[in-house]
Write a protein that holds these residues in place. Structure first.
Motif, mmCIF file in Angstrom:
data_model
loop_
_atom_site.group_PDB
_atom_site.id
_atom_site.type_symbol
_atom_site.label_atom_id
_atom_site.label_comp_id
_atom_site.label_asym_id
_atom_site.label_seq_id
_atom_site.Cartn_x
_atom_site.Cartn_y
_atom_site.Cartn_z
ATOM 1 N N TYR A 273 0.807 -1.222 0.000
ATOM 2 C CA TYR A 273 0.000 0.000 0.000
ATOM 3 C C TYR A 273 0.842 1.275 0.000
ATOM 4 N N MET A 274 0.222 2.354 -0.430
ATOM 5 C CA MET A 274 0.760 3.721 -0.555
ATOM 6 C C MET A 274 1.531 3.862 -1.874
ATOM 7 N N HIS A 275 1.810 5.122 -2.269
ATOM 8 C CA HIS A 275 2.391 5.381 -3.600
ATOM 9 C C HIS A 275 3.713 4.663 -3.798
ATOM 10 N N ASP A 276 4.418 4.402 -2.675
ATOM 11 C CA ASP A 276 5.696 3.708 -2.793
ATOM 12 C C ASP A 276 5.637 2.293 -2.229
ATOM 13 N N GLY A 277 4.439 1.795 -2.007
ATOM 14 C CA GLY A 277 4.262 0.416 -1.554
ATOM 15 C C GLY A 277 4.958 0.111 -0.237
ATOM 16 N N ARG A 278 5.014 1.078 0.670
ATOM 17 C CA ARG A 278 5.827 0.891 1.886
ATOM 18 C C ARG A 278 5.178 -0.025 2.924
ATOM 19 N N PHE A 279 3.860 -0.192 2.873
ATOM 20 C CA PHE A 279 3.198 -1.043 3.866
ATOM 21 C C PHE A 279 2.689 -2.333 3.216
ATOM 22 N N GLU A 280 3.003 -3.451 3.883
ATOM 23 C CA GLU A 280 2.587 -4.756 3.380
ATOM 24 C C GLU A 280 1.162 -5.111 3.790
ATOM 25 N N THR A 281 0.730 -4.629 4.955
ATOM 26 C CA THR A 281 -0.556 -5.090 5.510
ATOM 27 C C THR A 281 -1.442 -3.907 5.909
ATOM 28 N N LEU A 282 -2.728 -4.194 6.053
ATOM 29 C CA LEU A 282 -3.663 -3.157 6.512
ATOM 30 C C LEU A 282 -3.397 -2.804 7.969
ATOM 31 N N GLU A 283 -2.902 -3.767 8.756
ATOM 32 C CA GLU A 283 -2.534 -3.464 10.149
ATOM 33 C C GLU A 283 -1.468 -2.369 10.173
ATOM 34 N N GLU A 284 -0.463 -2.494 9.285
ATOM 35 C CA GLU A 284 0.580 -1.456 9.226
ATOM 36 C C GLU A 284 -0.009 -0.106 8.820
ATOM 37 N N VAL A 285 -0.966 -0.138 7.866
ATOM 38 C CA VAL A 285 -1.591 1.113 7.430
ATOM 39 C C VAL A 285 -2.288 1.776 8.622
ATOM 40 N N LEU A 286 -3.050 0.993 9.388
ATOM 41 C CA LEU A 286 -3.781 1.587 10.511
ATOM 42 C C LEU A 286 -2.831 2.027 11.620
ATOM 43 N N ASP A 287 -1.737 1.302 11.829
ATOM 44 C CA ASP A 287 -0.733 1.764 12.794
ATOM 45 C C ASP A 287 -0.149 3.103 12.356
ATOM 46 N N HIS A 288 0.031 3.240 11.043
ATOM 47 C CA HIS A 288 0.513 4.543 10.538
ATOM 48 C C HIS A 288 -0.447 5.658 10.956
ATOM 49 N N TYR A 289 -1.737 5.499 10.635
ATOM 50 C CA TYR A 289 -2.698 6.565 10.971
ATOM 51 C C TYR A 289 -2.785 6.775 12.488
ATOM 52 N N ASP A 290 -2.659 5.692 13.244
ATOM 53 C CA ASP A 290 -2.806 5.775 14.700
ATOM 54 C C ASP A 290 -1.628 6.503 15.359
ATOM 55 N N HIS A 291 -0.396 6.124 15.027
ATOM 56 C CA HIS A 291 0.708 6.749 15.775
ATOM 57 C C HIS A 291 1.993 7.017 14.998
ATOM 58 N N ARG A 292 1.945 6.923 13.655
ATOM 59 C CA ARG A 292 3.190 7.183 12.917
ATOM 60 C C ARG A 292 3.102 8.387 11.985
ATOM 61 N N VAL A 293 2.013 9.117 12.033
ATOM 62 C CA VAL A 293 1.878 10.289 11.151
ATOM 63 C C VAL A 293 2.941 11.326 11.530
ATOM 64 N N VAL A 294 3.654 11.836 10.518
ATOM 65 C CA VAL A 294 4.703 12.825 10.814
ATOM 66 C C VAL A 294 4.332 14.210 10.290
ATOM 67 N N GLN A 295 4.852 15.204 10.973
ATOM 68 C CA GLN A 295 4.555 16.601 10.658
ATOM 69 C C GLN A 295 5.307 17.038 9.406
ATOM 70 N N SER A 296 4.694 17.902 8.617
ATOM 71 C CA SER A 296 5.381 18.547 7.496
ATOM 72 C C SER A 296 4.530 19.740 7.080
ATOM 73 N N ALA A 297 5.096 20.566 6.178
ATOM 74 C CA ALA A 297 4.416 21.811 5.799
ATOM 75 C C ALA A 297 3.048 21.552 5.165
ATOM 76 N N THR A 298 2.879 20.419 4.494
ATOM 77 C CA THR A 298 1.623 20.202 3.763
ATOM 78 C C THR A 298 0.744 19.102 4.372
ATOM 79 N N LEU A 299 1.078 18.668 5.598
ATOM 80 C CA LEU A 299 0.263 17.624 6.248
ATOM 81 C C LEU A 299 -1.206 18.027 6.261
#
Ligand code: HEC
Ligand code: HEC
Length: 344
Positions: A273-299
């Motif tokens: 999943y994602m434009h660069d295929g960085r996540f293998e599973t939906l669990e990883e995707v949800l972990d991203h939204y839950d606690h791995r979102v990072v700050q940036s100018a366009t977040l």
């Protein structure tokens, strides 16, 4: 008396059934969807789909001779049994085994969308094939040369006659034929759709997941397409030197790190999943939204909570309910529809 009545009823039913069949065969080459789908964007009146035109488009989709070394077809990177996602590669592999830079998305419901590719670089279905055909890392050809190549092949000359009434085509006709296949790739028969039409019961976890999806995900992954078609930064990276995303097209700094919101339909087939295929599973995707979102100018502001913390907090139970709901978006009919398979 009774028997005559039954016979009569049966013959009336038979006639009605045949009538329905007729309707179905005339509708077969129309882009037919449930009423909760958004309006069609594609101007189908300019390129009405016929059986022969669809079959020609399908031949082109599976045609390796559209690439410079005659080895790569669209289907190399877009397999029907995976909702037209890439079968093996995080980054697709094109001519001369060259590696691309993005993960190949699935292909369906194109007729209802106005922008294609992760950065939205193409804004009309008819122009989609130009991009992969000309991409040096994918098919590395020119439209004029592929049109010349297919015009010289007898099996295409026959088809061109059926569809366009002549045995060779120009670039526009070539692209129109392609579109007749692409717009017919409609995925609208997942359990979710059957539930929407009152033909299927979702279980409790799936219904809880749907509620959670509506409050936490639908602002971006909304509508019956499960994408609002916008470009957003969902907090994967702090800086974007590897891939500027939408800003490559708009050349606007405010679009850096934004990518097309992808559909959530058929995720069961489309990992990674994602434009660069960085996540293998939906669990990883949800972990991203839950606690791995990072700050940036366009977040995206939707990923900043009222207390200033980032992401979409979810308990383990909530994550598993959301995943249960996401699996109701799997359309087994779409991936097993033999109309879409390689004709050879
Ligand atoms: C070498 C692998 C490869 C080949 C061959 C290939 N594609 Fe793709 N396709 C990709 C990748 C990777 C992306 C995403 C690229 C991007 O967003 O910049 C993509 C994106 C797309 C999209 C965008 C979907 C969306 O939701 O925005 C469509 C449609 C598509 N391809 C159709 C085709 C067609 C039609 C052909 C044949 C003419 C083709 N592709 C050939 C790898 C490939
Ligand atoms: C602020 C908008 C936004 C919200 C809210 C959001 N997403 Fe996304 N989502 C995106 C964008 C943008 C991408 C693509 C990012 C990329 O690849 O760079 C994405 C990608 C994904 C993908 C990968 C799909 C694929 O084909 O690669 C999944 C799965 C996903 N989101 C699920 C969810 C779920 C579940 C929720 C709710 C918990 C959610 N998203 C909330 C914007 C959002």
């Amino acid at each position: 008396m009774n028997r005559v009545f039954i016979l009569l009823t049966i013959s009336i039913l038979f006639i009605v059934a045949c009538g329905n069949d007729d309707d179905q065969s005339t509708n077969y080459w129309q882009v037919d969807v449930p009423e909760y789908f958004p309006e069609m964007v594609y101007t189908i009146e300019n390129n009405p789909v016929t059986k022969e035109g669809f079959e020609l488009g399908r031949m082109l989709f599976y045609e390796t001779r559209l690439s410079s070394d005659n080895t790569v077809s669209c289907a190399n990177c877009h397999q029907p049994y995976l909702a037209f996602a890439d079968p093996v590669h995080v980054f697709s592999v094109g001519v001369n085994n060259q590696k691309g830079t993005r993960n190949a998305p699935p292909i369906f419901n194109l007729a209802f969308q106005s922008h294609f590719f992760w950065d939205g670089g193409v804004n009309h279905v008819d122009f989609i094939p130009i991009n992969p055909i000309m991409n040096k890392l994918e098919m590395n050809e020119s439209i004029s040369n592929v049109v010349k190549k297919v015009n010289e092949l007898p099996e295409y000359q026959d088809k061109f006659k059926q569809v366009f009434g002549k045995d060779s085509v120009n670039g526009e006709e070539f692209l129109h034929a392609f579109s007749q296949f692409l717009v017919m790739l409609v995925s609208d028969n997942a359990y979710y759709d059957q539930w929407m039409q009152g033909k299927y019961e979702l279980n409790e976890a799936e219904l809880r997941g749907m509620k959670l999806y509506e409050s936490k995900c639908a602002d971006c992954h909304g509508t019956a397409l499960f994408t609002d078609g916008s470009f957003r930064n969902n907090g994967l990276d702090a800086e974007f030197s590897k891939d500027l995303g939408r800003a490559i097209i708009t050349e606007y700094a405010g679009d850096e790190g934004k990518f097309k919101v992808p559909t959530l339909r058929n995720l069961a087939y489309t990992a990674p999943y994602m434009h660069d295929g960085r996540f293998e599973t939906l669990e990883e995707v949800l972990d991203h939204y839950d606690h791995r979102v990072v700050q940036s100018a366009t977040l995206d502001p939707l990923l900043v909570q009222a207390n200033g913390e980032l992401g979409i907090p979810m308990t383990d139970q909530e994550k598993s309910d959301i995943i249960a709901f996401l699996h109701t978006l799997t359309d087994r009919d779409f991936v097993s529809d033999s109309r879409f398979f390689d004709p050879n």
